[in-house]
Design a protein around this motif. Structure first.
Motif, PDB file in Angstrom:
ATOM      1  N   THR A 152       0.858  -1.185   0.000  1.00 11.85           N
ATOM      2  CA  THR A 152       0.000   0.000   0.000  1.00 11.85           C
ATOM      3  C   THR A 152       0.892   1.232   0.000  1.00 11.85           C
ATOM      4  O   THR A 152       1.784   1.353   0.838  1.00 11.85           O
ATOM      5  CB  THR A 152      -0.877   0.038   1.267  1.00 11.85           C
ATOM      6  OG1 THR A 152      -1.547  -1.202   1.360  1.00 11.85           O
ATOM      7  CG2 THR A 152      -1.875   1.167   1.221  1.00 11.85           C
TER       8      THR A 152
ATOM      9  N   ARG B 186      -0.284  -5.294   5.204  1.00 13.00           N
ATOM     10  CA  ARG B 186      -1.264  -5.840   6.144  1.00 13.00           C
ATOM     11  C   ARG B 186      -2.378  -6.606   5.418  1.00 13.00           C
ATOM     12  O   ARG B 186      -2.867  -7.615   5.909  1.00 13.00           O
ATOM     13  CB  ARG B 186      -1.852  -4.674   6.936  1.00 13.00           C
ATOM     14  CG  ARG B 186      -2.457  -5.085   8.226  1.00 13.00           C
ATOM     15  CD  ARG B 186      -2.921  -3.888   8.991  1.00 13.00           C
ATOM     16  NE  ARG B 186      -4.050  -4.275   9.798  1.00 13.00           N
ATOM     17  CZ  ARG B 186      -4.755  -3.451  10.523  1.00 13.00           C
ATOM     18  NH1 ARG B 186      -4.434  -2.185  10.544  1.00 13.00           N
ATOM     19  NH2 ARG B 186      -5.770  -3.866  11.239  1.00 13.00           N
ATOM     20  N   HIS B 187      -2.768  -6.113   4.260  1.00 15.29           N
ATOM     21  CA  HIS B 187      -3.860  -6.751   3.534  1.00 15.29           C
ATOM     22  C   HIS B 187      -3.423  -8.040   2.846  1.00 15.29           C
ATOM     23  O   HIS B 187      -4.246  -8.776   2.321  1.00 15.29           O
ATOM     24  CB  HIS B 187      -4.445  -5.779   2.505  1.00 15.29           C
ATOM     25  CG  HIS B 187      -3.473  -5.319   1.473  1.00 15.29           C
ATOM     26  ND1 HIS B 187      -2.329  -4.622   1.786  1.00 15.29           N
ATOM     27  CD2 HIS B 187      -3.455  -5.477   0.127  1.00 15.29           C
ATOM     28  CE1 HIS B 187      -1.669  -4.362   0.677  1.00 15.29           C
ATOM     29  NE2 HIS B 187      -2.327  -4.863  -0.340  1.00 15.29           N
TER      30      HIS B 187
ATOM     31  N   LEU C  14      -2.310 -10.441   6.505  1.00 21.01           N
ATOM     32  CA  LEU C  14      -3.520 -10.830   7.227  1.00 21.01           C
ATOM     33  C   LEU C  14      -3.233 -11.308   8.650  1.00 21.01           C
ATOM     34  O   LEU C  14      -3.548 -12.455   9.009  1.00 21.01           O
ATOM     35  CB  LEU C  14      -4.289 -11.914   6.450  1.00 21.01           C
ATOM     36  CG  LEU C  14      -4.630 -11.583   4.996  1.00 21.01           C
ATOM     37  CD1 LEU C  14      -5.259 -12.776   4.305  1.00 21.01           C
ATOM     38  CD2 LEU C  14      -5.579 -10.397   4.920  1.00 21.01           C
TER      39      LEU C  14
ATOM     40  N   TYR D 121     -12.957  -9.668   0.851  1.00 24.05           N
ATOM     41  CA  TYR D 121     -12.334 -10.250   2.050  1.00 24.05           C
ATOM     42  C   TYR D 121     -13.447 -10.676   2.996  1.00 24.05           C
ATOM     43  O   TYR D 121     -14.457  -9.964   3.114  1.00 24.05           O
ATOM     44  CB  TYR D 121     -11.480  -9.215   2.772  1.00 24.05           C
ATOM     45  CG  TYR D 121     -10.101  -9.005   2.196  1.00 24.05           C
ATOM     46  CD1 TYR D 121      -9.022  -9.756   2.652  1.00 24.05           C
ATOM     47  CD2 TYR D 121      -9.873  -8.032   1.234  1.00 24.05           C
ATOM     48  CE1 TYR D 121      -7.744  -9.536   2.148  1.00 24.05           C
ATOM     49  CE2 TYR D 121      -8.601  -7.810   0.726  1.00 24.05           C
ATOM     50  CZ  TYR D 121      -7.538  -8.562   1.194  1.00 24.05           C
ATOM     51  OH  TYR D 121      -6.275  -8.352   0.700  1.00 24.05           O
TER      52      TYR D 121
ATOM     53  N   LYS E  97      -7.619  -3.863  -3.654  1.00 26.44           N
ATOM     54  CA  LYS E  97      -7.484  -4.936  -2.661  1.00 26.44           C
ATOM     55  C   LYS E  97      -7.420  -4.361  -1.248  1.00 26.44           C
ATOM     56  O   LYS E  97      -8.124  -4.797  -0.343  1.00 26.44           O
ATOM     57  CB  LYS E  97      -6.191  -5.697  -2.988  1.00 26.44           C
ATOM     58  CG  LYS E  97      -6.078  -7.062  -2.375  1.00 26.44           C
ATOM     59  CD  LYS E  97      -4.821  -7.720  -2.938  1.00 26.44           C
ATOM     60  CE  LYS E  97      -4.643  -9.109  -2.403  1.00 26.44           C
ATOM     61  NZ  LYS E  97      -3.444  -9.737  -2.936  1.00 26.44           N
ATOM     62  N   LYS E  98      -6.566  -3.355  -1.091  1.00 25.80           N
ATOM     63  CA  LYS E  98      -6.392  -2.736   0.225  1.00 25.80           C
ATOM     64  C   LYS E  98      -7.708  -2.112   0.705  1.00 25.80           C
ATOM     65  O   LYS E  98      -8.072  -2.198   1.881  1.00 25.80           O
ATOM     66  CB  LYS E  98      -5.293  -1.674   0.122  1.00 25.80           C
ATOM     67  CG  LYS E  98      -5.152  -0.760   1.314  1.00 25.80           C
ATOM     68  CD  LYS E  98      -4.478  -1.493   2.443  1.00 25.80           C
ATOM     69  CE  LYS E  98      -4.542  -0.803   3.784  1.00 25.80           C
ATOM     70  NZ  LYS E  98      -4.563   0.616   3.838  1.00 25.80           N
TER      71      LYS E  98
ATOM     72  N   TYR F 298      -9.998  -4.674   1.986  1.00 25.40           N
ATOM     73  CA  TYR F 298      -9.530  -5.130   3.303  1.00 25.40           C
ATOM     74  C   TYR F 298      -9.981  -4.176   4.411  1.00 25.40           C
ATOM     75  O   TYR F 298     -10.556  -4.593   5.416  1.00 25.40           O
ATOM     76  CB  TYR F 298      -8.000  -5.236   3.263  1.00 25.40           C
ATOM     77  CG  TYR F 298      -7.365  -5.606   4.583  1.00 25.40           C
ATOM     78  CD1 TYR F 298      -7.387  -6.926   5.029  1.00 25.40           C
ATOM     79  CD2 TYR F 298      -6.726  -4.658   5.369  1.00 25.40           C
ATOM     80  CE1 TYR F 298      -6.797  -7.277   6.231  1.00 25.40           C
ATOM     81  CE2 TYR F 298      -6.142  -4.992   6.567  1.00 25.40           C
ATOM     82  CZ  TYR F 298      -6.171  -6.302   7.002  1.00 25.40           C
ATOM     83  OH  TYR F 298      -5.589  -6.648   8.199  1.00 25.40           O
TER      84      TYR F 298
ATOM     85  N   ILE G 141     -12.663  -4.672   7.627  1.00 19.54           N
ATOM     86  CA  ILE G 141     -12.370  -4.391   9.042  1.00 19.54           C
ATOM     87  C   ILE G 141     -13.391  -3.389   9.595  1.00 19.54           C
ATOM     88  O   ILE G 141     -13.948  -3.582  10.681  1.00 19.54           O
ATOM     89  CB  ILE G 141     -10.923  -3.876   9.200  1.00 19.54           C
ATOM     90  CG1 ILE G 141      -9.958  -5.025   8.927  1.00 19.54           C
ATOM     91  CG2 ILE G 141     -10.683  -3.329  10.605  1.00 19.54           C
ATOM     92  CD1 ILE G 141      -8.511  -4.673   9.047  1.00 19.54           C
TER      93      ILE G 141
END
Lengths: 302, 292
Positions: free
Chosen positions: A46, A214-215, A218, B98, B146-147, B150, B154
């Motif tokens: 990221t 982090r993604h 996990l 996710y 993708k991020k 994610y 959360i």
């Protein structure tokens, strides 16, 4: 409108480059999984945002200003941005420069920081045990330059971003820290060669919270839940809260009385007799200890 | 009475222990105490947030993921997220999903976070002004999508588990003394990258769909400088702006058929656009919650 355009321009400057080596500036990061991902899946990281980009660019500008100030002060600066390679461990880095002091070329790193950080750091241990991960990586970085350049010591020049003030923190070559970094680099190389991704470490807010992988990594987050206390603790706290205004008033009056009787040996007032004397306190050094820092927040309701 | 006896017989046959009235009362009391404790903790948790943890989206307070994680830490929420699922959709577009499991006090919920490259948020463009064209989906940063999926997962998991998805400004005011005026409105295109506040002084606001975006150029007769004005058509009005980035947001919203919130001022020549933000959909399409 103006700021928006600047931010847009900064956004365009944010780029991720391939990572083929173990960078000295990164090896202080304690997570091997991070290093392996950084090498094998760097394109999935990221990217930082434009606000951080502004900070990075400011850091570069501060480096230029610092070098200019050093030169203005009469110091000779050599080998600016000299690249280092330690092929055995695939470690690379670029030192900010070397400053000539009494015939010795001392590697230096320029770092800019906030007023808060500036006030907190005075020794290399303050960096090693620093609150922030980025700060804890600094000693490993400079130490690797010292190892690669066979130098006994180096120096950090910190510049306070708010006041412009400087602070120098010297660092002696630290073999233990060096060994740690080399072992980490070896582990990374081994993982890459054998195609193994190290296990996910236990979630650490400081380390994992803002991690760019982090993604992908996990990490499992294990929270520490509240303990429900059904004793009379709540009653005690409520009583304490009720008494607080009186305690404050007591302290106020006590302070005023102390002030008004100070230096007066004997006083009679109403039903009270007051005597007093000066007491000399011996100087003492407080022993190191630990204590439980509590914070009570009232939720409201019953 | 006969019915009660029959039930007990069945339970004995299955080897299950009978739940007595006392046990039920005790369980109810424990549950009540736990709920009471949780409510208190929730109030404290919201109290711990600050105005930077919230944004105004469509007139409602929206807890950002950073704020959700802050609260999660306070509560001691645990979670684990599974590997994402990538789906290819038409036009070379793709989506990431996710799935996460969020636990607290013995209860676990499942939450999903989905993001698609079709969202205006991720689109990329080349050129400027009239030459500005959208780049193909292959140019979209898959990592960004993708991020985003994610963090969406959360945020969904934490806010759903705690039941703080639909908080009102009254709640925020009561628990954290945060009012709507304190909050920044996030330009949805940039959310997750910047929390650029948009000023709202002496302005009006409309919410709706952008039907068209047009560009007009000309030269100032006095200064001889060229200008480019954008006209945004929405809610049966024309809004004028010289900001290319605002026009970009409007175009992205139009293409994604997403609602926008437009803040404007009545100017000399009509409605001057002061700010525009794409409103986030109420929730991700595949969002679900499973109590276990």
């Amino acid at each position: 409108m103006i700021v928006e355009k600047i931010m847009e321009a900064k956004r365009r400057n944010i780029k991720q480059y391939p990572v083929h080596t173990n960078r000295a500036s990164e090896l202080g990061h304690p997570c091997t999984r991070y290093h392996v991902l950084n090498r094998t899946r760097w394109e999935e990281k990221t990217l930082h945002d434009e606000r951080l980009q502004l900070i990075f660019e400011l850091g570069n500008m501060i480096e230029e200003v610092t070098v200019r100030d050093l030169k203005e002060a009469g110091f000779a600066i050599v080998e600016q941005q000299r690249p280092f390679v330690w092929r055995e461990y695939n470690i690379t880095g670029t030192v900010d420069g070397k400053i000539l002091i009494d015939g010795e070329a001392v590697p230096f790193e320029v770092k800019s920081c906030s007023q808060f950080v500036f006030d907190k750091i005075n020794t290399i241990d303050d960096l090693k045990n620093g609150k922030y991960l980025y700060m804890r990586k600094y000693p490993t970085q400079l130490n690797l330059y010292l190892l690669m350049d066979n130098k006994p010591r180096g120096v950090f020049l910190f510049k306070n971003k708010q006041t412009g003030a400087y602070k120098e923190i010297w660092m002696d070559l630290d073999y233990v820290l060096g060994e740690e970094a080399i072992k980490r680099a070896e582990a990374v190389e081994l993982c890459i060669k054998s195609g193994v991704l190290p296990a996910c470490p236990e979630f650490d807010e400081q380390m994992c919270g803002d991690c760019g992988y982090r993604h992908i990594c996990l990490p499992e987050v294990i929270g520490k839940e509240f303990e429900v206390d059904e004793s009379d603790l709540a009653e005690l706290l409520l009583e304490m809260e009720a008494l607080k205004p009186q305690a404050s008033r007591y302290d106020e009056i006590d302070d005023e009385v102390k002030e008004r009787v100070k230096g007066r040996d004997k006083i009679v007032c109403g039903p009270f007799v007051i005597t007093g004397k000066w007491v000399d306190k011996k100087e003492s050094v407080m022993k190191a200890s630990r204590y439980w820092l509590k914070k009570i927040i009232k939720a409201g309701g019953a | 009475m006969e019915n009660e006896v029959k039930v007990l017989e069945v339970q004995e046959e299955t080897g299950l222990t009978t739940i007595t009235d006392d046990t039920l009362i005790s369980l109810a009391e424990q549950a009540e105490k736990r709920i009471d404790a949780m409510n208190k903790i929730k109030r404290v948790a919201i109290k711990l947030t600050n105005k930077h943890d919230w944004t105004d989206q469509g007139g409602k307070p929206y807890l950002q993921v950073s704020g959700a994680e802050k609260i999660a830490r306070m509560f001691g929420i645990s979670w684990r997220i599974s590997e994402p699922l990538k789906e290819i959709i038409e036009g070379g577009h793709f989506s990431y999903t996710y799935k996460g499991y969020f636990s607290l006090a013995g209860a676990t919920i499942e939450a999903i976070g989905t993001r698609s490259s079709k969202d205006g948020f991720f689109k990329k463009y080349t050129g400027k002004g009239a030459d500005r064209t959208e780049l193909p989906s292959s140019e979209i940063d898959a990592g960004d999508v993708k991020k985003s999926a994610y963090t969406n997962c959360i945020g969904n998991g934490i806010t759903r588990l705690l039941g703080i998805r639909n908080l009102t400004y009254e709640d925020l005011q009561e628990f954290a003394q945060i009012s709507k005026d304190n909050l920044a409105r996030v330009d949805y295109k940039k959310s997750g990258k910047a929390d650029a506040p948009i000023t709202e002084v002496g302005t009006d606001k409309v919410v709706g769909i952008v039907t068209d975006v047009k560009m007009k150029t000309g030269t100032n007769t006095k200064t001889k400088k060229q200008w480019t004005q954008y006209i945004i058509y929405a809610c049966d009005y024309e809004f004028h702006t010289f900001s290319e980035s605002n026009a970009k947001i409007a175009k992205a919203a139009k293409e994604a058929a997403m609602k926008v919130e437009i803040v404007y001022k009545e100017g000399q020549f009509g409605k001057d656009l002061e700010g525009i933000s794409i409103l986030e959909p109420e929730g991700p399409p595949a969002e679900q919650e499973v109590q276990s």
